[in-house]
Design a protein around this motif. Structure first.
Motif, PDB file in Angstrom:
ATOM      1  N   GLU A  84      -8.998  -3.332  10.184  1.00  0.00           N
ATOM      2  CA  GLU A  84      -9.499  -2.641   8.991  1.00  0.00           C
ATOM      3  C   GLU A  84      -8.401  -2.509   7.942  1.00  0.00           C
ATOM      4  O   GLU A  84      -8.646  -2.706   6.743  1.00  0.00           O
ATOM      5  CB  GLU A  84     -10.022  -1.265   9.399  1.00  0.00           C
ATOM      6  CG  GLU A  84     -10.642  -0.477   8.260  1.00  0.00           C
ATOM      7  CD  GLU A  84     -11.195   0.852   8.745  1.00  0.00           C
ATOM      8  OE1 GLU A  84     -10.546   1.892   8.504  1.00  0.00           O
ATOM      9  OE2 GLU A  84     -12.265   0.852   9.389  1.00  0.00           O
ATOM     10  N   ALA A  85      -7.201  -2.177   8.381  1.00  0.00           N
ATOM     11  CA  ALA A  85      -6.089  -2.056   7.440  1.00  0.00           C
ATOM     12  C   ALA A  85      -5.758  -3.394   6.795  1.00  0.00           C
ATOM     13  O   ALA A  85      -5.513  -3.486   5.593  1.00  0.00           O
ATOM     14  CB  ALA A  85      -4.856  -1.494   8.155  1.00  0.00           C
ATOM     15  N   ILE A  86      -5.781  -4.454   7.585  1.00  0.00           N
ATOM     16  CA  ILE A  86      -5.473  -5.791   7.066  1.00  0.00           C
ATOM     17  C   ILE A  86      -6.517  -6.243   6.050  1.00  0.00           C
ATOM     18  O   ILE A  86      -6.202  -6.918   5.074  1.00  0.00           O
ATOM     19  CB  ILE A  86      -5.377  -6.804   8.211  1.00  0.00           C
ATOM     20  CG1 ILE A  86      -4.175  -6.480   9.065  1.00  0.00           C
ATOM     21  CG2 ILE A  86      -5.247  -8.220   7.678  1.00  0.00           C
ATOM     22  CD1 ILE A  86      -4.084  -7.293  10.311  1.00  0.00           C
ATOM     23  N   ALA A  87      -7.750  -5.870   6.276  1.00  0.00           N
ATOM     24  CA  ALA A  87      -8.829  -6.267   5.366  1.00  0.00           C
ATOM     25  C   ALA A  87      -8.610  -5.717   3.963  1.00  0.00           C
ATOM     26  O   ALA A  87      -9.101  -6.262   2.982  1.00  0.00           O
ATOM     27  CB  ALA A  87     -10.168  -5.797   5.919  1.00  0.00           C
ATOM     28  N   TYR A 181       0.266   7.582  11.923  1.00  0.00           N
ATOM     29  CA  TYR A 181      -0.351   6.260  12.099  1.00  0.00           C
ATOM     30  C   TYR A 181      -1.352   5.935  10.989  1.00  0.00           C
ATOM     31  O   TYR A 181      -1.405   4.800  10.514  1.00  0.00           O
ATOM     32  CB  TYR A 181      -1.049   6.181  13.455  1.00  0.00           C
ATOM     33  CG  TYR A 181      -0.108   5.894  14.597  1.00  0.00           C
ATOM     34  CD1 TYR A 181       0.323   4.591  14.860  1.00  0.00           C
ATOM     35  CD2 TYR A 181       0.367   6.911  15.416  1.00  0.00           C
ATOM     36  CE1 TYR A 181       1.206   4.315  15.894  1.00  0.00           C
ATOM     37  CE2 TYR A 181       1.257   6.648  16.456  1.00  0.00           C
ATOM     38  CZ  TYR A 181       1.668   5.352  16.682  1.00  0.00           C
ATOM     39  OH  TYR A 181       2.553   5.085  17.707  1.00  0.00           O
ATOM     40  N   GLU A 182      -2.140   6.929  10.582  1.00  0.00           N
ATOM     41  CA  GLU A 182      -3.239   6.654   9.652  1.00  0.00           C
ATOM     42  C   GLU A 182      -2.919   7.023   8.210  1.00  0.00           C
ATOM     43  O   GLU A 182      -3.662   6.658   7.300  1.00  0.00           O
ATOM     44  CB  GLU A 182      -4.487   7.408  10.109  1.00  0.00           C
ATOM     45  CG  GLU A 182      -4.984   6.976  11.479  1.00  0.00           C
ATOM     46  CD  GLU A 182      -6.259   7.703  11.896  1.00  0.00           C
ATOM     47  OE1 GLU A 182      -6.952   8.257  11.021  1.00  0.00           O
ATOM     48  OE2 GLU A 182      -6.548   7.721  13.103  1.00  0.00           O
ATOM     49  N   GLY A 183      -1.823   7.745   7.987  1.00  0.00           N
ATOM     50  CA  GLY A 183      -1.462   8.164   6.641  1.00  0.00           C
ATOM     51  C   GLY A 183      -1.643   9.655   6.464  1.00  0.00           C
ATOM     52  O   GLY A 183      -2.507  10.270   7.084  1.00  0.00           O
ATOM     53  N   ALA A 184      -0.809  10.246   5.613  1.00  0.00           N
ATOM     54  CA  ALA A 184      -0.865  11.683   5.375  1.00  0.00           C
ATOM     55  C   ALA A 184      -0.418  11.979   3.952  1.00  0.00           C
ATOM     56  O   ALA A 184       0.445  11.286   3.405  1.00  0.00           O
ATOM     57  CB  ALA A 184       0.024  12.428   6.369  1.00  0.00           C
ATOM     58  N   ALA A 185      -1.030  12.996   3.363  1.00  0.00           N
ATOM     59  CA  ALA A 185      -0.670  13.448   2.010  1.00  0.00           C
ATOM     60  C   ALA A 185      -0.702  12.305   0.994  1.00  0.00           C
ATOM     61  O   ALA A 185       0.129  12.217   0.092  1.00  0.00           O
ATOM     62  CB  ALA A 185       0.711  14.100   2.024  1.00  0.00           C
ATOM     63  N   GLY A 186      -1.676  11.413   1.150  1.00  0.00           N
ATOM     64  CA  GLY A 186      -1.820  10.302   0.220  1.00  0.00           C
ATOM     65  C   GLY A 186      -0.832   9.170   0.440  1.00  0.00           C
ATOM     66  O   GLY A 186      -0.788   8.225  -0.352  1.00  0.00           O
ATOM     67  N   LYS A 187      -0.044   9.228   1.508  1.00  0.00           N
ATOM     68  CA  LYS A 187       0.942   8.194   1.797  1.00  0.00           C
ATOM     69  C   LYS A 187       0.429   7.290   2.911  1.00  0.00           C
ATOM     70  O   LYS A 187      -0.156   7.763   3.882  1.00  0.00           O
ATOM     71  CB  LYS A 187       2.264   8.824   2.241  1.00  0.00           C
ATOM     72  CG  LYS A 187       2.823   9.852   1.265  1.00  0.00           C
ATOM     73  CD  LYS A 187       3.226   9.224  -0.051  1.00  0.00           C
ATOM     74  CE  LYS A 187       3.891  10.252  -0.950  1.00  0.00           C
ATOM     75  NZ  LYS A 187       4.333   9.670  -2.225  1.00  0.00           N
ATOM     76  N   PRO A 188       0.636   5.980   2.823  1.00  0.00           N
ATOM     77  CA  PRO A 188       0.153   5.057   3.860  1.00  0.00           C
ATOM     78  C   PRO A 188       0.892   5.244   5.175  1.00  0.00           C
ATOM     79  O   PRO A 188       2.113   5.427   5.196  1.00  0.00           O
ATOM     80  CB  PRO A 188       0.415   3.674   3.260  1.00  0.00           C
ATOM     81  CG  PRO A 188       1.496   3.896   2.262  1.00  0.00           C
ATOM     82  CD  PRO A 188       1.297   5.266   1.710  1.00  0.00           C
ATOM     83  N   GLY A 189       0.140   5.193   6.277  1.00  0.00           N
ATOM     84  CA  GLY A 189       0.724   5.352   7.599  1.00  0.00           C
ATOM     85  C   GLY A 189       1.165   4.026   8.197  1.00  0.00           C
ATOM     86  O   GLY A 189       1.194   2.991   7.531  1.00  0.00           O
ATOM     87  N   ILE A 190       1.488   4.079   9.478  1.00  0.00           N
ATOM     88  CA  ILE A 190       2.018   2.902  10.177  1.00  0.00           C
ATOM     89  C   ILE A 190       1.051   1.722  10.128  1.00  0.00           C
ATOM     90  O   ILE A 190       1.458   0.575   9.903  1.00  0.00           O
ATOM     91  CB  ILE A 190       2.339   3.266  11.641  1.00  0.00           C
ATOM     92  CG1 ILE A 190       3.536   4.222  11.716  1.00  0.00           C
ATOM     93  CG2 ILE A 190       2.610   2.003  12.469  1.00  0.00           C
ATOM     94  CD1 ILE A 190       4.857   3.617  11.350  1.00  0.00           C
ATOM     95  N   PHE A 191      -0.259   1.964  10.323  1.00  0.00           N
ATOM     96  CA  PHE A 191      -1.223   0.862  10.315  1.00  0.00           C
ATOM     97  C   PHE A 191      -1.220   0.140   8.964  1.00  0.00           C
ATOM     98  O   PHE A 191      -1.190  -1.090   8.891  1.00  0.00           O
ATOM     99  CB  PHE A 191      -2.634   1.377  10.611  1.00  0.00           C
ATOM    100  CG  PHE A 191      -2.849   1.809  12.043  1.00  0.00           C
ATOM    101  CD1 PHE A 191      -2.175   1.195  13.083  1.00  0.00           C
ATOM    102  CD2 PHE A 191      -3.727   2.839  12.340  1.00  0.00           C
ATOM    103  CE1 PHE A 191      -2.364   1.591  14.401  1.00  0.00           C
ATOM    104  CE2 PHE A 191      -3.935   3.243  13.659  1.00  0.00           C
ATOM    105  CZ  PHE A 191      -3.254   2.619  14.682  1.00  0.00           C
ATOM    106  N   THR A 192      -1.262   0.913   7.888  1.00  0.00           N
ATOM    107  CA  THR A 192      -1.285   0.313   6.554  1.00  0.00           C
ATOM    108  C   THR A 192       0.036  -0.368   6.233  1.00  0.00           C
ATOM    109  O   THR A 192       0.079  -1.439   5.621  1.00  0.00           O
ATOM    110  CB  THR A 192      -1.596   1.379   5.494  1.00  0.00           C
ATOM    111  OG1 THR A 192      -2.869   1.946   5.777  1.00  0.00           O
ATOM    112  CG2 THR A 192      -1.619   0.782   4.099  1.00  0.00           C
ATOM    113  N   ARG A 193       1.121   0.216   6.681  1.00  0.00           N
ATOM    114  CA  ARG A 193       2.419  -0.400   6.441  1.00  0.00           C
ATOM    115  C   ARG A 193       2.549  -1.736   7.175  1.00  0.00           C
ATOM    116  O   ARG A 193       3.145  -2.687   6.668  1.00  0.00           O
ATOM    117  CB  ARG A 193       3.536   0.560   6.870  1.00  0.00           C
ATOM    118  CG  ARG A 193       3.534   1.838   6.068  1.00  0.00           C
ATOM    119  CD  ARG A 193       4.597   2.807   6.535  1.00  0.00           C
ATOM    120  NE  ARG A 193       4.471   4.059   5.821  1.00  0.00           N
ATOM    121  CZ  ARG A 193       5.492   4.823   5.455  1.00  0.00           C
ATOM    122  NH1 ARG A 193       6.718   4.461   5.767  1.00  0.00           N
ATOM    123  NH2 ARG A 193       5.286   5.939   4.803  1.00  0.00           N
TER     124      ARG A 193
END
Length: 404
Positions: A84-87, A181-193
């Motif tokens: 999903e993140a890659i998409a 992993y999923e992101g917090a406070a509007g910042k991308p997490g590990i998956f998105t990174r």
């Protein structure tokens, strides 16, 4: 959570400008058709993995493995989260397929995994408050699953700090781990990174060279300002520093880094377990070029004061050496310094120095990497001790081109 300390929440373990970036894709062998590989090759998504001995995963990664199990129980496993993140990621140079099975029988069989290398979860009690620190360090690791060898890696990390007026519960810690992993406070997490990293990644040509951080030294004048949870053992501190430097060079100068062996491998063999249960023992390539890092000192100096509060300069002092071990040729060898200013309001009764020191150290290597990448070089000319720093920057830039 304590309302007086909002500036101590959401500590980004990648950059002062925001959490690192990354994304993954939808489904089928046409996944991310814009990611075209050199020679038309394809890369298989191996999924989420953990480095090290598979038998001790629950002890070394208790919150990450619990989070992974919760994802699976909820019907959306880690592999689906990655897709999903890659998409949502921009198109890059690689063509990704969803399963390793799709590449079986081919001459080239390259896979990529999000390999979690370290999970740090710590609660410190300071001035009646409880500080929760969560840090996940990982890599976008490309490997050949026929020769069982690492091809290249791109470091990724994300840290998060919260302040509580009591000790946080395991459930509250789990929520913060999920945010990492999923992101917090509007910042991308590990998956998105991870996904964003893939969008900018490339596989090496036959002539590509390899870089590895092989030596890390932390001097006593710096160790005292590093929190206990990052110096519980010398390898923990050294791996943290190696990951920080490697990530700065990787994300800002676009150069892949072979994993730091002292923290991730034994006998130059890196073990990892994919979330579906498969265990791989991967050979790390011997680097063509070695990077040595020394963190010499961390110093806090008062900068100014007024009725509203005080300001401090958090200074970091380090040195970096890049050389070719076979020939002895040195591309870079210089001491560096960097300072970051932190304002402390007079109403604030508790000051956590480490995020400011982190900003200073991270900023030092980020600015250096940006100078090597051809961006603003004013800082490095003032910060470097070497009189020939311009030549060193140019030599290192040409070297990095060989490693991409």
């Amino acid at each position: 959570m304590h309302p007086r300390f909002p500036d101590h929440k959401h500590f980004d373990a990648v950059s002062r400008r925001g959490f690192c970036r990354l994304p993954f894709a939808a489904a089928a062998s046409s996944l991310l058709p814009g990611l075209a590989l050199a020679q038309g090759s394809e890369v298989a998504l191996a999924g989420l993995a953990y480095s090290g001995d598979a038998a001790s995963l629950s002890q070394r990664f208790p919150f990450s493995t619990a989070y992974e199990k919760a994802l699976k129980a909820g019907g959306k496993p880690a592999h689906a989260m990655l897709r999903e993140a890659i998409a949502q990621a921009p198109a890059g140079k690689l063509k990704l397929v969803t399963q390793i099975d799709e590449l079986k029988g081919r001459d080239q069989a390259v896979a990529v995994a999000l390999v979690v290398g370290a999970e740090t979860v710590s609660v410190e009690q300071l001035a009646g408050l409880h500080k929760l620190f969560v840090l996940i360090r990982a890599q976008a690791l490309f490997f050949d699953f026929k020769s069982m060898s690492v091809i290249r890696a791109y470091p990724i990390s994300f840290g998060h700090i919260d302040i509580f007026d009591r000790r946080p519960t395991d459930a509250e810690v789990a929520v913060r781990v999920r945010g990492v992993y999923e992101g917090a406070a509007g910042k991308p997490g590990i998956f998105t990174r991870f996904a964003t990293t893939l969008a900018g990644a490339s596989l090496p040509a036959a002539t590509s060279r390899t870089l590895q951080i092989t030596r890390v030294t932390i001097k006593p004048e710096a160790t005292g300002s590093i929190p206990e949870y990052l110096r519980s053992a010398s390898t923990v501190t050294e791996t943290w520093a190696a990951d920080l430097v490697g990530e700065a060079l990787s994300t800002r100068a676009g150069v892949p880094i072979v994993p730091y062996a002292k923290g991730y491998a034994v006998g130059n063999v890196m073990s990892m377990r994919i979330s579906d249960g498969d265990v791989y023992n991967l050979k790390l390539p011997k680097p063509d070029y070695e990077i040595g890092v020394e963190l010499s000192a961390l110093r806090k100096v008062k900068y100014g004061g007024a009725a509203a509060g005080e300001s401090f300069i958090y200074g970091s002092y380090a040195s970096l050496r890049i050389e070719e071990p076979l020939s002895g040729k040195v591309y870079m060898n210089t001491a560096l310094k960097n300072g970051e200013v932190k304002l402390v309001p007079s109403t604030q009764t508790y000051v956590d120095d480490f995020p400011a020191f982190y900003d200073s150290v991270n900023g030092l290597f980020v600015k250096l990497a940006e100078a090597i990448d051809g961006r603003d070089a004013k800082w490095v000319k003032a910060a470097a001790a070497a009189p020939d720093i311009d030549k060193q920057i140019n030599d290192t830039r040409e070297l990095f081109k060989l490693c991409k």
